[in-house]
Design an enzyme around this catalytic site. Structure first.
Site, PDB file in Angstrom:
ATOM      1  N   ASP A  61       5.208  -0.472   9.232  1.00 21.76           N
ATOM      2  CA  ASP A  61       4.600  -1.487   9.548  1.00 21.76           C
ATOM      3  C   ASP A  61       5.486  -2.309  10.629  1.00 21.76           C
ATOM      4  O   ASP A  61       5.162  -2.991  11.582  1.00 21.76           O
ATOM      5  CB  ASP A  61       3.819  -2.284   8.699  1.00 21.76           C
ATOM      6  CG  ASP A  61       2.981  -1.629   7.893  1.00 21.76           C
ATOM      7  OD1 ASP A  61       1.979  -1.108   8.498  1.00 21.76           O
ATOM      8  OD2 ASP A  61       3.046  -1.318   6.581  1.00 21.76           O
ATOM      9  N   GLU A  64       4.780   6.188  -1.515  1.00 14.14           N
ATOM     10  CA  GLU A  64       5.884   6.488  -0.501  1.00 14.14           C
ATOM     11  C   GLU A  64       7.197   6.208  -0.710  1.00 14.14           C
ATOM     12  O   GLU A  64       8.191   7.042  -0.443  1.00 14.14           O
ATOM     13  CB  GLU A  64       5.195   5.536   0.756  1.00 14.14           C
ATOM     14  CG  GLU A  64       4.023   5.863   1.238  1.00 14.14           C
ATOM     15  CD  GLU A  64       3.504   4.800   2.569  1.00 14.14           C
ATOM     16  OE1 GLU A  64       2.550   5.247   3.269  1.00 14.14           O
ATOM     17  OE2 GLU A  64       4.112   3.665   2.336  1.00 14.14           O
TER      18      GLU A  64
HETATM   19  C1  5RP Z   1       0.715   3.216   4.616  1.00 16.05           C
HETATM   20  C2  5RP Z   1       2.146   2.641   5.172  1.00 16.05           C
HETATM   21  C3  5RP Z   1       2.045   2.935   6.675  1.00 16.05           C
HETATM   22  O1  5RP Z   1       3.068   4.011   6.817  1.00 16.05           O
HETATM   23  C4  5RP Z   1       2.014   1.843   7.617  1.00 16.05           C
HETATM   24  O2  5RP Z   1       0.955   1.059   7.231  1.00 16.05           O
HETATM   25  C5  5RP Z   1       1.704   2.267   9.164  1.00 16.05           C
HETATM   26  O3  5RP Z   1       0.680   2.795   9.354  1.00 16.05           O
HETATM   27  P1  5RP Z   1       0.196   3.194  10.730  1.00 16.05           P
HETATM   28  O4  5RP Z   1       0.866   4.438  11.078  1.00 16.05           O
HETATM   29  O5  5RP Z   1      -1.536   3.350  10.391  1.00 16.05           O
HETATM   30  O6  5RP Z   1       0.332   1.913  11.605  1.00 16.05           O
HETATM   31  O7  5RP Z   1       2.990   2.038   4.983  1.00 16.05           O
HETATM   32  O8  5RP Z   1       0.930   2.699   3.258  1.00 16.05           O
END
Ligand code: 5RP
Length: 223
Positions: A88, A107
């Site tokens: 994010d 993760e």
């Molecule tokens: C999920 C995460 C994602 O890696 C993060 O939210 C980024 O998501 P996106 O690729 O849809 O922008 O940490 O828990």
């Protein structure tokens, strides 16, 4: 390039990056989110080059299996060649905020087992200082209010992600207004609050490499 095209470009760049590192017995760790989904789709093209994957969420496991990629339980694996996931936010030291999709705990566990963590993002995720994106904290349900009070004492503004349940059966507090000057220290402090499962700061184990999609193409960033 649109944001979607950037995601596809970094996903393909990640496949090109990991391809020479893979052998028939390699296991690939796979993240969660829209960028990780693009990676899974690109990974399917080289599924004959590695043994299996370990997924960081149920959704990722389903998508991998849908492509005919074997998914192993992490407990049956000693080491992952590489972990590929989105974020994010990321800072110049490749510390990350993750968990927008709520998969932060798995993760973080999968990332911990990987020899290398390749983070794939579009340029909107690049920041000088982490914290504009509210920091996700996974919490044992009965501890939600107790953890929220502790977060307020730390000058954060926790908001319960109502109706959302993690793959581990827990809830998420999204914490606004945290001043993240020392990400490693804050990561440890948050994990010390009783009832916190984990938090979305990936600083103690940040990314080793970032592939960032920009208007001009994919940039490779290291620290
Ligand atoms: C999920 C995460 C994602 O890696 C993060 O939210 C980024 O998501 P996106 O690729 O849809 O922008 O940490 O828990």
């Amino acid at each position: 390039m649109t944001q979607d095209e950037m995601k596809q470009a970094v996903a393909q760049a990640a496949v090109d990056y990991i391809k020479p590192r893979l052998g028939q017995d390699s296991i690939v760790g796979v993240g969660t989110g829209s960028t990780a989904n693009c990676f899974i789709d690109a990974l399917a093209e080289i599924k004959h080059l590695f043994e299996a994957a370990v997924a960081s969420s149920d959704a990722t496991a389903e998508r991998l299996k849908g492509h005919g990629i074997q998914v192993y339980d992490l407990n049956s694996v000693n080491e992952l060649e590489v972990y590929v996931d989105g974020a994010d936010e990321f800072d110049p030291r490749l510390h990350l905020v993750k968990g927008g999709g709520g998969a932060l705990t798995r993760e973080k566990i999968v990332a911990a087992v990987a020899k290398e963590f390749v983070c794939i993002v579009d340029s909107s995720k690049q920041v000088d200082l982490l914290g504009a994106f509210p920091l996700p904290v996974e919490v044992i349900p009965m501890a939600r209010s107790q953890v929220a009070r502790a977060l307020v004492k730390m000058d954060g503004m926790p908001v319960w992600r109502e109706g959302f349940v993690t793959d581990n059966g827990n809830c998420i507090l999204d914490v606004y207004d945290l001043e993240i000057l020392d990400p490693k220290q804050l990561e440890a402090e948050l994990n010390n609050i009783v009832g916190v499962v984990t938090n979305g700061l990936f600083a103690q184990r940040g990314a080793d490499l970032i592939l960032m999609g920009t208007e001009q193409g994919v940039e490779t960033l290291k620290y």
